[in-house]
Design a protein around this motif. Structure first.
Motif, mmCIF file in Angstrom:
data_model
loop_
_atom_site.group_PDB
_atom_site.id
_atom_site.type_symbol
_atom_site.label_atom_id
_atom_site.label_comp_id
_atom_site.label_asym_id
_atom_site.label_seq_id
_atom_site.Cartn_x
_atom_site.Cartn_y
_atom_site.Cartn_z
ATOM 1 N N GLY A 108 0.794 -1.226 0.000
ATOM 2 C CA GLY A 108 0.000 0.000 0.000
ATOM 3 C C GLY A 108 0.822 1.270 0.000
ATOM 4 O O GLY A 108 0.296 2.353 0.228
ATOM 5 N N LEU A 109 2.128 1.164 -0.258
ATOM 6 C CA LEU A 109 3.015 2.327 -0.245
ATOM 7 C C LEU A 109 3.476 2.652 -1.667
ATOM 8 O O LEU A 109 3.746 1.752 -2.459
ATOM 9 N N LEU A 110 3.590 3.936 -1.975
ATOM 10 C CA LEU A 110 4.180 4.376 -3.240
ATOM 11 C C LEU A 110 5.689 4.306 -3.086
ATOM 12 O O LEU A 110 6.255 4.987 -2.220
ATOM 13 N N PRO A 111 6.381 3.487 -3.891
ATOM 14 C CA PRO A 111 7.837 3.382 -3.759
ATOM 15 C C PRO A 111 8.543 4.718 -4.039
ATOM 16 O O PRO A 111 8.114 5.483 -4.898
ATOM 17 N N ARG A 112 9.601 4.968 -3.306
ATOM 18 C CA ARG A 112 10.372 6.203 -3.443
ATOM 19 C C ARG A 112 10.793 6.432 -4.894
ATOM 20 O O ARG A 112 10.737 7.541 -5.401
ATOM 21 N N LYS A 113 11.198 5.358 -5.590
ATOM 22 C CA LYS A 113 11.680 5.528 -6.964
ATOM 23 C C LYS A 113 10.579 6.029 -7.903
ATOM 24 O O LYS A 113 10.862 6.603 -8.937
ATOM 25 N N GLU A 114 9.315 5.838 -7.527
ATOM 26 C CA GLU A 114 8.209 6.322 -8.343
ATOM 27 C C GLU A 114 7.941 7.810 -8.121
ATOM 28 O O GLU A 114 7.118 8.394 -8.808
ATOM 29 N N CYS A 115 8.623 8.418 -7.175
ATOM 30 C CA CYS A 115 8.432 9.845 -6.869
ATOM 31 C C CYS A 115 9.414 10.738 -7.621
ATOM 32 O O CYS A 115 9.453 11.943 -7.393
ATOM 33 N N PHE A 116 10.198 10.145 -8.532
ATOM 34 C CA PHE A 116 11.265 10.891 -9.189
ATOM 35 C C PHE A 116 10.772 12.100 -9.978
ATOM 36 O O PHE A 116 11.504 13.062 -10.146
ATOM 37 N N MET A 117 9.538 12.082 -10.448
ATOM 38 C CA MET A 117 9.060 13.201 -11.257
ATOM 39 C C MET A 117 8.554 14.365 -10.412
ATOM 40 O O MET A 117 8.232 15.406 -10.929
ATOM 41 N N PHE A 118 8.518 14.166 -9.093
ATOM 42 C CA PHE A 118 8.063 15.221 -8.194
ATOM 43 C C PHE A 118 9.252 15.869 -7.499
ATOM 44 O O PHE A 118 10.234 15.207 -7.177
ATOM 45 N N ASP A 119 9.132 17.143 -7.259
ATOM 46 C CA ASP A 119 10.133 17.885 -6.516
ATOM 47 C C ASP A 119 10.174 17.342 -5.085
ATOM 48 O O ASP A 119 9.122 17.155 -4.462
ATOM 49 N N ASP A 120 11.367 17.091 -4.552
ATOM 50 C CA ASP A 120 11.503 16.578 -3.187
ATOM 51 C C ASP A 120 10.829 17.491 -2.164
ATOM 52 O O ASP A 120 10.315 17.021 -1.152
ATOM 53 N N ALA A 121 10.823 18.798 -2.438
ATOM 54 C CA ALA A 121 10.217 19.752 -1.506
ATOM 55 C C ALA A 121 8.714 19.497 -1.358
ATOM 56 O O ALA A 121 8.146 19.702 -0.278
ATOM 57 N N VAL A 122 8.058 19.044 -2.425
ATOM 58 C CA VAL A 122 6.620 18.755 -2.374
ATOM 59 C C VAL A 122 6.370 17.598 -1.413
ATOM 60 O O VAL A 122 5.519 17.683 -0.527
ATOM 61 N N LEU A 123 7.142 16.529 -1.562
ATOM 62 C CA LEU A 123 7.001 15.369 -0.687
ATOM 63 C C LEU A 123 7.351 15.730 0.758
ATOM 64 O O LEU A 123 6.633 15.369 1.688
ATOM 65 N N GLU A 124 8.424 16.476 0.933
ATOM 66 C CA GLU A 124 8.846 16.870 2.279
ATOM 67 C C GLU A 124 7.775 17.712 2.979
ATOM 68 O O GLU A 124 7.504 17.515 4.166
#
Length: 187
Positions: free
Chosen positions: A30-46
């Motif tokens: 049920g988790l989105l893998p970190r590698k799938e977040c590459f297209m998003f700015d890290d600041a958005v996730l943070e």
């Protein structure tokens, strides 16, 4: 999130939707893998993590790589709903996102589509054994191929055998086939 004013941008909402898409996939727990977040700015996730909207976890794998993943915090789902972000099965736009047949082209440029079309045609050529050979695909922009691979649009395969001429190559994912069908490049 409670008691704080949180400003969610379109990028925040898109990331939350992507995280929610993985919430029912058992192999990712049920988790989105970190590698799938590459297209998003890290600041958005943070910022989503700092505000308690997104939680970080570990995806346990058989190989032991145990990558990091993200999910929407349970308490945040209700708060998001109050803000108009509805992830339920009855949420208008969310229904469109979940539909099998609708594939968005958000991050794909013309060169990405061109490469997908070529992988499709190479894999249909008998000579190449159902794949687009790696040595031919090496002529393409590495960044384009890497993006398609990392985003799950193409898969790299290796085959062995006596009569195998091309051992390594790429094939399209189901997501890519849907895109090519929508655009009229594939049947």
């Amino acid at each position: 999130m409670e008691g704080r004013t949180v400003i969610l941008t379109e990028k925040h909402i898109q990331l939350l939707k992507d995280i929610n898409r993985y919430s029912r996939i058992k192999r990712y727990h049920g988790l989105l893998p970190r590698k799938e977040c590459f297209m998003f700015d890290d600041a958005v996730l943070e910022s989503l993590q700092e505000n308690g909207i997104v939680e970080e976890g570990v995806i346990f794998t058989r190989c032991g790589s145990n990558p990091t993943g993200y999910r929407i915090a349970e308490h945040a789902k209700e708060e998001l709903k109050k803000l108009g972000v509805d992830f339920s099965d009855h949420g208008g736009d969310w229904d469109k996102v979940k539909e099998e047949e609708v594939v968005t082209l958000d991050q794909l440029e013309k060169e990405h589509i061109d490469a997908l079309v070529d992988v499709y045609h190479f894999s249909k050529t008998n000579k190449f054994g159902g794949m687009a050979p790696t040595d031919i695909m090496d002529d393409y922009d590495k960044a384009v191929i890497d993006y398609l691979y990392d985003a799950g649009y193409i898969f790299q395969i290796k085959v062995k055998g006596k009569n195998v001429k091309y051992e390594k190559g790429f094939v399209l994912s189901d997501k890519s086939m849907k895109i090519l069908k929508q655009l009229g490049y594939a049947m």
